[in-house]
Scaffold this active site. Structure first.
Site: not given
Length: 325
Positions: A10, A12, A190, A193, A271-272
């Site tokens: 996961h 981005h 997604h 969350e 994630d980021d």
């Protein structure tokens, strides 16, 4: 923890861009992005909605296939440095050619070439997952799904949805997901969350993903956890992201251990990472400190990620050997 072989499911692609890389591109293109950076050069945002705006502003300087080739190299370098041997990165035709299929082919080709070079140089394997952007709406999601369906292969292997989880319903995006599934793309989405357990259940019912991005709010519902455990749906959990964005107040409150003990299959991702001041080594360190996880637990997580990865059996066999040795 740096030397442990890691898999990340996961990530981005644009969200993994180092701030210095984005600042450098902005300077080359004479674009003023000073408002999205802190004085120390890190990304500046306040809350999830503002984060999405800053993300899209940073992405605005990625304007060509060559820019994405350079981005791919930068992202995979930092992942490999953290001991990641396999990564699945979310890419979107929304940012790569405006959902035009032929333009998207050029972007994807550039990303793939850079990824293959990184594998030769650094030993990290990448696969791409196309994501539609939920808050861009269902019509654009259909266009994104068409781009994915037209370019599915051994590199582009999955389809999912990111963005503002509170926009629209799973039913709004069912057509796009059906298109992707018919093209034999693997499905993630997604969910959970920000959305509650009912929204997770609806995503499972309507979009039928084999993995969920985040999914951590499933811990609020024992029956949903039981359903996830029995079905084998895998959660792409991003603890550092959840803490940074306020999904949970702190690491001790994160439900990943509760989910794991309930039999839910979990993996760990970032994630980021530059937005949330994290990386795979930091995630591992904080999980070890908070929950007492040892190398055997992390090995189990890595093997779960291999099982859940959207890649071919030959690649999985190679990854398992690297983990086990």
């Amino acid at each position: 923890m740096k030397d442990l072989p890691k898999l990340e499911l996961h990530l981005h692609h644009e969200g993994a861009a180092p701030p210095a890389f984005i600042r450098g591109l902005a300077a080359e293109k004479n674009v003023d992005l000073s408002g999205i950076f802190e004085p120390d050069g890190s990304y500046r945002f306040d809350g999830f909605t503002h984060f999405l705006s800053v993300y899209e502003a940073a992405t605005s300087v990625l304007q060509s296939p060559e820019d994405y080739a350079r981005l791919t190299r930068a992202v995979l370098e930092q992942s490999a440095e953290a001991g990641v041997i396999y990564t699945e990165s979310f890419v979107s035709p929304d940012f790569c050619g405006g959902r035009d299929v032929e333009a998207w082919r050029d972007y994807l080709h550039a990303i793939r070439e850079a990824a293959e070079q990184a594998e030769r140089d650094m030993g990290i394997t990448m696969r791409a997952i196309v994501t539609c952007i939920r808050h861009f709406g269902p019509e654009k999601a259909r266009e994104t799904a068409l781009c994915a369906a037209e370019t599915v292969g051994d590199f582009l292997t999955g389809f999912g949805m990111a963005g503002d989880e509170m926009k629209g319903t799973p039913e709004d995006f069912a057509y796009a997901f059906d298109m992707a599934r018919e093209a034999e793309l693997r499905i993630t989405c997604h969910s959970g969350e920000w959305g509650d357990p009912k929204s997770i259940a609806r995503t499972l019912d309507v979009l039928r993903p084999e993995r969920l991005g985040h999914g951590v709010r499933a811990a609020e519902d024992p029956r949903l956890m039981e359903r996830l455990a029995e079905s084998g749906v895998v959660l792409e959990v991003c603890p550092g992201s959840n803490v940074a964005l306020g999904v949970v107040p702190d690491w001790a409150s994160h439900p990943i251990e509760r989910l794991r003990r309930a039999g839910v299959r979990v993996t760990v991702s970032t994630d980021d990472p530059p937005f949330f001041h994290t990386g795979m080594v930091r995630e591992y360190d904080r999980l070890a400190d908070t929950f007492g996880w040892d190398e055997e637990v992390f090995r189990e997580l890595a093997l779960t990620a291999v099982d859940a990865a959207f890649c071919d059996d030959e690649t999985k066999t190679r990854l398992r050997k690297r983990i086990e040795t």
